[in-house]
Motif scaffolding. Structure first.
Motif, mmCIF file in Angstrom:
data_model
loop_
_atom_site.group_PDB
_atom_site.id
_atom_site.type_symbol
_atom_site.label_atom_id
_atom_site.label_comp_id
_atom_site.label_asym_id
_atom_site.label_seq_id
_atom_site.Cartn_x
_atom_site.Cartn_y
_atom_site.Cartn_z
ATOM 1 N N THR B 57 0.761 -0.971 0.226
ATOM 2 C CA THR B 57 -0.124 0.346 -0.204
ATOM 3 C C THR B 57 0.540 1.394 0.106
ATOM 4 O OG1 THR B 57 -0.242 0.290 1.780
ATOM 5 C CG2 THR B 57 -1.522 -1.038 1.069
ATOM 6 N N LEU B 58 2.353 0.904 0.294
ATOM 7 C CA LEU B 58 3.250 2.575 0.187
ATOM 8 C C LEU B 58 2.626 2.441 -1.140
ATOM 9 C CD1 LEU B 58 6.018 1.324 3.090
ATOM 10 C CD2 LEU B 58 3.904 2.551 3.382
ATOM 11 N N VAL B 59 3.178 1.886 -2.009
ATOM 12 C CA VAL B 59 3.040 2.574 -3.554
ATOM 13 C C VAL B 59 2.155 3.521 -3.743
ATOM 14 C CG1 VAL B 59 3.403 0.253 -4.873
ATOM 15 C CG2 VAL B 59 1.089 0.573 -4.267
ATOM 16 N N MET B 60 1.444 4.157 -2.022
ATOM 17 C CA MET B 60 0.035 4.949 -2.600
ATOM 18 C C MET B 60 0.713 6.525 -2.689
ATOM 19 S SD MET B 60 -2.107 3.391 -4.410
ATOM 20 C CE MET B 60 -3.536 4.477 -4.300
ATOM 21 N N TRP B 61 1.836 6.061 -1.676
ATOM 22 C CA TRP B 61 2.313 7.482 -1.187
ATOM 23 C C TRP B 61 2.695 8.505 -1.948
ATOM 24 C CZ3 TRP B 61 3.139 10.926 2.412
ATOM 25 C CH2 TRP B 61 4.046 12.105 2.051
ATOM 26 N N SER B 62 1.952 9.740 -2.727
ATOM 27 C CA SER B 62 2.759 11.112 -2.613
ATOM 28 C C SER B 62 2.720 11.941 -2.358
ATOM 29 C CB SER B 62 1.951 10.997 -4.233
ATOM 30 O OG SER B 62 2.672 11.953 -5.000
ATOM 31 N N GLN B 63 3.490 12.925 -2.455
ATOM 32 C CA GLN B 63 3.657 14.345 -1.864
ATOM 33 C C GLN B 63 2.772 14.807 -3.091
ATOM 34 O OE1 GLN B 63 7.862 15.854 -1.034
ATOM 35 N NE2 GLN B 63 7.012 16.529 0.609
ATOM 36 N N HIS B 64 2.605 14.746 -3.959
ATOM 37 C CA HIS B 64 1.596 15.327 -4.838
ATOM 38 C C HIS B 64 0.031 14.891 -5.241
ATOM 39 C CE1 HIS B 64 5.655 17.823 -5.844
ATOM 40 N NE2 HIS B 64 6.049 16.443 -5.736
ATOM 41 N N GLU B 65 -0.640 15.628 -5.508
ATOM 42 C CA GLU B 65 -1.870 15.269 -5.713
ATOM 43 C C GLU B 65 -1.817 14.005 -7.249
ATOM 44 O OE1 GLU B 65 -5.507 14.678 -4.131
ATOM 45 O OE2 GLU B 65 -4.076 16.195 -3.395
ATOM 46 N N LYS B 75 -3.497 1.234 -7.486
ATOM 47 C CA LYS B 75 -4.407 0.723 -6.807
ATOM 48 C C LYS B 75 -4.102 -0.562 -7.821
ATOM 49 C CE LYS B 75 -7.641 3.135 -4.045
ATOM 50 N NZ LYS B 75 -7.113 2.863 -2.868
ATOM 51 N N ALA B 76 -4.208 -0.391 -8.667
ATOM 52 C CA ALA B 76 -4.027 -2.027 -9.405
ATOM 53 C C ALA B 76 -3.223 -2.257 -9.310
ATOM 54 C CB ALA B 76 -4.605 -1.783 -10.814
ATOM 55 N N LEU B 77 -2.379 -1.264 -8.937
ATOM 56 C CA LEU B 77 -0.624 -1.884 -8.656
ATOM 57 C C LEU B 77 -0.054 -3.115 -7.367
ATOM 58 C CD1 LEU B 77 2.442 -2.052 -9.674
ATOM 59 C CD2 LEU B 77 3.274 0.069 -8.472
ATOM 60 N N LEU B 81 0.868 -6.313 -6.186
ATOM 61 C CA LEU B 81 1.442 -6.579 -5.137
ATOM 62 C C LEU B 81 1.647 -7.341 -4.007
ATOM 63 C CD1 LEU B 81 3.646 -3.190 -5.339
ATOM 64 C CD2 LEU B 81 4.445 -5.034 -5.966
ATOM 65 N N LEU B 82 -0.574 -7.752 -3.368
ATOM 66 C CA LEU B 82 -0.450 -8.472 -2.420
ATOM 67 C C LEU B 82 -1.211 -9.212 -2.830
ATOM 68 C CD1 LEU B 82 -3.483 -5.400 -1.141
ATOM 69 C CD2 LEU B 82 -1.867 -6.441 0.192
ATOM 70 N N GLU B 83 -1.009 -9.584 -4.290
ATOM 71 C CA GLU B 83 -1.149 -10.348 -4.667
ATOM 72 C C GLU B 83 -0.160 -11.945 -4.128
ATOM 73 O OE1 GLU B 83 -3.555 -12.678 -4.839
ATOM 74 O OE2 GLU B 83 -5.553 -10.917 -6.286
ATOM 75 N N ALA B 84 1.188 -10.361 -5.041
ATOM 76 C CA ALA B 84 2.166 -11.864 -4.559
ATOM 77 C C ALA B 84 2.930 -11.645 -3.553
ATOM 78 C CB ALA B 84 3.734 -10.507 -5.350
#
Lengths: 146, 147
Positions: B57-65, B75-77, B81-84
């Motif tokens: 879920t850390l792939v969702m981190w972004s400083q920008h909008e 979310k797809a990525l 990654l979760l399945e992996a």
């Protein structure tokens, strides 16, 4: 430029007078600021100058260094920067909802959820604008009058 | 988003995942190995799984909008990654029978269901918050509207 403030009696007409040798951009900015405090904004559309009422503006957006005012049907350009407008219009119910956008709270119809802790403001004009998660706290405070 | 707020959101997600993984383990265990008995260390399994599942879920981190499109892609990525992560746990665990296609498919399906449920809960939470904001907005407009 010297600044003088003179108190007048009740019933006399209040007036802001700028005495200058030439009407420069700086003088126009001062005049525009005074007008904005009274509820109107100077802007342009197709190279023509307009004065529009602040209450008619739905939202203000900064795109590629230019600032645009959106009313129900028209889009005007203004020379002001978004941070200047934010400061000037905070008493007129305008609130920053993202890095590049100010919205007129009186023009929002409803608020809907969006992905990732963000919200969508549905305007009375039917347009939808994103409320960034960074500004949700400020929105809640503004709605509670804080 | 402030990093502090991001971490708080992740903590909320961690507890939601722990609960849902506990339910998933119970249902899968009851279906495939109902006679199995475990020690106290088994109680930590959902917590470990939740912590591992939190990493993608850390792939969702972004400083920008992020734009709605960027969010959907991330979310797809995250789901991939979760399945992996889950398959990694399954194939490295001595108690999970990875030789059975049924078990693997159930695991992959469970992750998908949990992912959908978590996002549904988050959407419902956002929806409740949006309703409250709309009510506060209506009260604000009534108070400030021109006479």
């Amino acid at each position: 430029m010297d600044v003088r403030i003179e108190t007048i009696g009740k019933g006399c007409e209040e007036l802001v007078l700028i005495r200058c040798c030439e009407v420069t951009e700086e003088v126009r900015e001062i005049a525009n600021f005074v007008k904005s405090r009274q509820g109107s904004l100077s802007c342009t559309m197709d190279s023509k100058r307009y004065e529009i009422a602040v209450t008619d503006v739905c939202y203000i957006e900064s795109v590629d260094g230019k600032t645009f005012l959106y009313t129900n049907e028209k889009v005007f350009e203004t020379a002001y920067r978004i941070y200047e407008l934010e400061e000037m219009l905070k008493t007129k119910h305008f609130l920053r909802i993202s890095k590049a956008m100010l919205v007129n709270l009186m023009k929002i119809q409803s608020i809907q959820p969006a992905f990732n802790g963000r919200f969508t403001a549905v305007l009375r004009s039917g347009e939808k604008v994103i409320i960034s998660r960074n500004y949700v706290k400020a929105l809640k405070a503004a709605l509670k009058g804080e | 988003m402030e990093f502090k707020r991001f971490l708080i959101n992740k903590l909320v997600l961690f507890f939601m995942l722990s609960t849902l993984i506990t339910i998933a383990v119970y249902l899968i265990g009851s279906a495939f190995d109902s006679e199995a008995r475990f020690g106290y260390d088994a109680l930590l399994t959902p917590i470990k799984y939740a912590a591992l599942c939190l990493l993608p879920t850390l792939v969702m981190w972004s400083q920008h909008e992020l734009s709605p499109k960027q969010i959907l892609v991330r979310k797809a990525l995250m789901l991939v990654l979760l399945e992996a992560v889950i398959l990694f746990i399954a194939f490295t665990s001595p108690v999970i029978d990875t030789g059975s296609d049924k078990v693997i498919l159930t695991l992959v399906g469970s992750v998908l269901v949990i992912f959908v449920l978590v996002n549904l809960f988050l959407w419902l939470q956002g929806s409740a918050e949006a309703k409250k904001l709309s009510r506060d907005l209506a009260a604000f407009q009534k108070l400030h509207e021109a006479p």
